[in-house]
Design a protein around this motif. Structure first.
Motif, PDB file in Angstrom:
ATOM      1  N   GLN A 118       2.914   7.022  -2.397  1.00 35.54           N
ATOM      2  CA  GLN A 118       2.589   6.164  -3.542  1.00 35.54           C
ATOM      3  C   GLN A 118       1.884   6.503  -4.683  1.00 35.54           C
ATOM      4  OE1 GLN A 118       1.781   2.483  -0.703  1.00 35.54           O
ATOM      5  NE2 GLN A 118       3.177   1.382  -2.189  1.00 35.54           N
ATOM      6  N   LYS A 119       0.595   7.292  -4.089  1.00 35.86           N
ATOM      7  CA  LYS A 119      -0.356   6.826  -4.814  1.00 35.86           C
ATOM      8  C   LYS A 119       1.218   7.380  -6.451  1.00 35.86           C
ATOM      9  CE  LYS A 119      -4.895   9.289  -5.829  1.00 35.86           C
ATOM     10  NZ  LYS A 119      -5.740  10.575  -5.345  1.00 35.86           N
ATOM     11  N   LEU A 120       1.216   8.971  -6.044  1.00 31.80           N
ATOM     12  CA  LEU A 120       2.120   9.435  -7.625  1.00 31.80           C
ATOM     13  C   LEU A 120       2.395   8.308  -8.178  1.00 31.80           C
ATOM     14  CD1 LEU A 120       2.355  11.895  -8.694  1.00 31.80           C
ATOM     15  CD2 LEU A 120       3.617  12.886  -7.573  1.00 31.80           C
ATOM     16  N   PHE A 121       3.503   7.575  -7.208  1.00 34.35           N
ATOM     17  CA  PHE A 121       4.043   7.056  -7.944  1.00 34.35           C
ATOM     18  C   PHE A 121       3.367   6.042  -8.676  1.00 34.35           C
ATOM     19  CE2 PHE A 121       6.334   2.431  -7.067  1.00 34.35           C
ATOM     20  CZ  PHE A 121       7.965   2.719  -8.227  1.00 34.35           C
ATOM     21  N   GLN A 122       2.612   5.528  -7.968  1.00 33.51           N
ATOM     22  CA  GLN A 122       1.582   4.368  -9.238  1.00 33.51           C
ATOM     23  C   GLN A 122       1.033   5.473 -10.446  1.00 33.51           C
ATOM     24  OE1 GLN A 122      -0.843   2.909  -5.491  1.00 33.51           O
ATOM     25  NE2 GLN A 122       1.041   0.856  -5.669  1.00 33.51           N
ATOM     26  N   GLU A 123       0.629   6.391  -9.824  1.00 31.41           N
ATOM     27  CA  GLU A 123       0.247   6.907 -11.135  1.00 31.41           C
ATOM     28  C   GLU A 123       0.752   7.038 -12.461  1.00 31.41           C
ATOM     29  OE1 GLU A 123      -2.139  10.012 -10.179  1.00 31.41           O
ATOM     30  OE2 GLU A 123      -3.215   9.348  -9.303  1.00 31.41           O
ATOM     31  N   LYS A 173      16.615   0.027  -6.483  1.00 28.85           N
ATOM     32  CA  LYS A 173      15.843   0.001  -7.373  1.00 28.85           C
ATOM     33  C   LYS A 173      14.623  -1.058  -7.579  1.00 28.85           C
ATOM     34  CE  LYS A 173      19.947  -0.025 -11.175  1.00 28.85           C
ATOM     35  NZ  LYS A 173      20.134  -0.542 -12.265  1.00 28.85           N
ATOM     36  N   LYS A 174      14.653  -1.096  -5.561  1.00 31.35           N
ATOM     37  CA  LYS A 174      13.033  -1.723  -5.004  1.00 31.35           C
ATOM     38  C   LYS A 174      13.035  -0.794  -4.163  1.00 31.35           C
ATOM     39  CE  LYS A 174      11.266  -6.068  -3.905  1.00 31.35           C
ATOM     40  NZ  LYS A 174      11.456  -7.606  -3.439  1.00 31.35           N
ATOM     41  N   ILE A 175      11.306  -0.701  -3.953  1.00 28.71           N
ATOM     42  CA  ILE A 175      11.382   0.302  -2.353  1.00 28.71           C
ATOM     43  C   ILE A 175      10.216  -0.842  -2.118  1.00 28.71           C
ATOM     44  CG2 ILE A 175       9.543   1.430  -2.104  1.00 28.71           C
ATOM     45  CD1 ILE A 175       9.920   3.412  -4.855  1.00 28.71           C
ATOM     46  N   TYR A 176      10.493  -0.793  -0.115  1.00 25.78           N
ATOM     47  CA  TYR A 176       9.788  -2.099   0.183  1.00 25.78           C
ATOM     48  C   TYR A 176       8.579  -1.086   0.827  1.00 25.78           C
ATOM     49  CZ  TYR A 176      14.033  -4.854  -0.422  1.00 25.78           C
ATOM     50  OH  TYR A 176      15.023  -5.350  -1.154  1.00 25.78           O
ATOM     51  N   ASN A 177       7.820  -2.281   1.207  1.00 24.74           N
ATOM     52  CA  ASN A 177       6.615  -1.800   2.331  1.00 24.74           C
ATOM     53  C   ASN A 177       6.763  -1.410   3.589  1.00 24.74           C
ATOM     54  OD1 ASN A 177       4.933  -1.031  -0.119  1.00 24.74           O
ATOM     55  ND2 ASN A 177       4.981  -3.893  -0.234  1.00 24.74           N
ATOM     56  N   ASN A 209       2.735   6.791   3.230  1.00 21.81           N
ATOM     57  CA  ASN A 209       2.667   6.014   2.358  1.00 21.81           C
ATOM     58  C   ASN A 209       3.448   7.163   1.922  1.00 21.81           C
ATOM     59  OD1 ASN A 209       0.970   3.730   2.336  1.00 21.81           O
ATOM     60  ND2 ASN A 209      -1.120   5.264   2.212  1.00 21.81           N
ATOM     61  N   TYR A 210       4.770   7.878   2.305  1.00 22.56           N
ATOM     62  CA  TYR A 210       5.644   8.427   1.331  1.00 22.56           C
ATOM     63  C   TYR A 210       7.039   7.837   1.004  1.00 22.56           C
ATOM     64  CZ  TYR A 210       2.666  12.779   1.252  1.00 22.56           C
ATOM     65  OH  TYR A 210       1.568  13.739   0.892  1.00 22.56           O
ATOM     66  N   LEU A 211       7.743   8.150   0.420  1.00 21.76           N
ATOM     67  CA  LEU A 211       8.647   8.102  -0.041  1.00 21.76           C
ATOM     68  C   LEU A 211       9.605   8.076   1.118  1.00 21.76           C
ATOM     69  CD1 LEU A 211      10.501   5.972  -2.169  1.00 21.76           C
ATOM     70  CD2 LEU A 211      11.076   7.747  -3.529  1.00 21.76           C
ATOM     71  N   GLU A 212      10.926   6.934   1.482  1.00 19.85           N
ATOM     72  CA  GLU A 212      11.177   6.666   2.754  1.00 19.85           C
ATOM     73  C   GLU A 212      12.818   6.315   2.212  1.00 19.85           C
ATOM     74  OE1 GLU A 212      12.021   5.372   7.436  1.00 19.85           O
ATOM     75  OE2 GLU A 212       9.923   6.276   6.703  1.00 19.85           O
ATOM     76  N   THR A 263      15.362  11.531  -6.593  1.00 22.60           N
ATOM     77  CA  THR A 263      14.393  11.610  -8.599  1.00 22.60           C
ATOM     78  C   THR A 263      14.018  10.089  -8.531  1.00 22.60           C
ATOM     79  OG1 THR A 263      15.906  13.502  -9.168  1.00 22.60           O
ATOM     80  CG2 THR A 263      15.253  12.231 -10.234  1.00 22.60           C
ATOM     81  N   ILE A 264      13.474   9.738  -9.282  1.00 23.49           N
ATOM     82  CA  ILE A 264      12.733   8.272  -9.611  1.00 23.49           C
ATOM     83  C   ILE A 264      12.450   8.794 -10.966  1.00 23.49           C
ATOM     84  CG2 ILE A 264      11.265   6.778  -9.511  1.00 23.49           C
ATOM     85  CD1 ILE A 264       9.524   8.186  -7.169  1.00 23.49           C
ATOM     86  N   LYS A 265      13.074   7.543 -11.529  1.00 24.45           N
ATOM     87  CA  LYS A 265      13.611   7.421 -13.124  1.00 24.45           C
ATOM     88  C   LYS A 265      12.567   6.020 -13.893  1.00 24.45           C
ATOM     89  CE  LYS A 265      17.935  10.710 -14.057  1.00 24.45           C
ATOM     90  NZ  LYS A 265      18.968  10.611 -14.428  1.00 24.45           N
ATOM     91  N   PHE A 266      11.962   6.513 -14.508  1.00 24.57           N
ATOM     92  CA  PHE A 266      11.356   5.166 -14.451  1.00 24.57           C
ATOM     93  C   PHE A 266      11.579   4.662 -16.478  1.00 24.57           C
ATOM     94  CE2 PHE A 266       8.248   7.253 -12.380  1.00 24.57           C
ATOM     95  CZ  PHE A 266       7.989   6.743 -11.387  1.00 24.57           C
ATOM     96  N   ASN A 267      11.627   3.400 -16.510  1.00 24.46           N
ATOM     97  CA  ASN A 267      12.821   3.392 -17.996  1.00 24.46           C
ATOM     98  C   ASN A 267      11.019   2.714 -19.117  1.00 24.46           C
ATOM     99  OD1 ASN A 267      14.956   3.278 -16.655  1.00 24.46           O
ATOM    100  ND2 ASN A 267      14.764   1.260 -15.981  1.00 24.46           N
TER     101      ASN A 267
END
Length: 276
Positions: free
Chosen positions: A187-192, A209-213, A242-245, A272-276
């Motif tokens: 999650q830290k890398l995703f936010q950064e 297109k959404k990541i839940y907690n 805190n890892y993407l699952e 893969t996570i692609k940002f717009n």
């Protein structure tokens, strides 16, 4: 006396785990031994690293962690002892420490050199246990090895980022008991990298297109039960580590199936996570 933990791929059918514990108790009758797991997939270093990274912090500082996965001594696979985050790790230098040390720099690393005292075909028993007992008695790392500057890096446990920071590419590094698949993207890398931008998570032929907690966050509890989302719903979330699952809600490998089977997300599959 320090707690000694065991993490191996030995399973529980054979004599290995019992012999290790018996040897520890022979040297330290008052030892406290905790099994983290003996069900690591055979020789799976990234799975080992993921499990241990999320377990060791729950133990008191000064705990000693024996890692018995891919531990045969050879020219490419030395044995090391590390002091990291006020814990001790005794393991092969096969990259297993990479994920643990990705955010915390080791305080001290030594290459174990007590092997010349005897021949061993079972190093976890003959070498790692001796080192663990030495540390538990208050012994220093320098006595059992020479200080070295670094450890072997396991590149595959680290995600990559595109030059323009529009994409994070990772891999599935662990499949849990429910068939949910965990990536090496935290999650830290995703936010950064994301910085609040819209995104799309692509896993095989599926996108999110959404990541839940947590698993139930996608349910609208204001609706009558019969109108809510059902078991088997596919979702992305940041898990308790805190890892993407990529998960399947209330998955059951014997009935509904899990993300690993339903979505074809096997070990090392690209996420893969692609940002717009």
């Amino acid at each position: 006396m320090s707690i000694i933990t065991l993490t191996t791929d030995f399973g529980t059918k054979d004599h290995f785990v019992g012999a290790i514990k018996g040897t520890i108790y022979s040297e330290l009758p008052d030892a406290r031994i905790v099994d983290i797991t003996h069900e690591i997939s055979p020789f799976n270093i990234t799975e080992t690293a993921y499990i241990l990274r999320n377990a060791y912090k729950s133990f008191p500082e000064g705990s000693i962690h024996i890692i018995g996965v891919d531990s045969e001594l050879n020219d490419d696979n030395k044995h090391i002892a590390i002091k990291l985050d006020n814990h001790y790790f005794i393991c092969p230098d096969n990259g297993v420490i990479s994920l643990l040390a990705s955010e915390v720099k080791p305080e001290k690393i030594v290459e174990i050199n007590i092997h010349d005292r005897f021949e061993s075909v079972f190093p976890v028993l003959d070498v790692f246990v001796k080192v663990a007992c030495h540390i538990s008695r208050g012994g220093t790392l320098e006595v059992i090895g020479k200080i070295i500057p670094d450890y072997k890096k396991l590149v595959e446990v680290q995600p990559t980022i595109s030059a323009d920071k529009s994409t994070i590419s990772g891999n599935i590094i662990y499949i849990d008991n429910y068939g949910n698949t965990i990536s090496n993207i935290n999650q830290k890398l995703f936010q950064e990298i994301g910085r609040g931008r819209d995104f799309e998570v692509i896993a095989n032929n599926y996108s999110f297109k959404k990541i839940y907690n947590k698993y139930s966050d996608f349910i609208d509890f204001s609706l009558p039960k019969e109108q809510r989302q059902k078991d088997g719903t596919k979702l992305a979330l940041f898990n308790s580590a805190n890892y993407l699952e990529i998960a399947v809600f209330r998955s059951n490998l014997n009935t509904v199936g899990g993300a690993s089977t339903l979505l074809g997300l096997k070990y090392r599959k690209v996420i893969t996570i692609k940002f717009n």
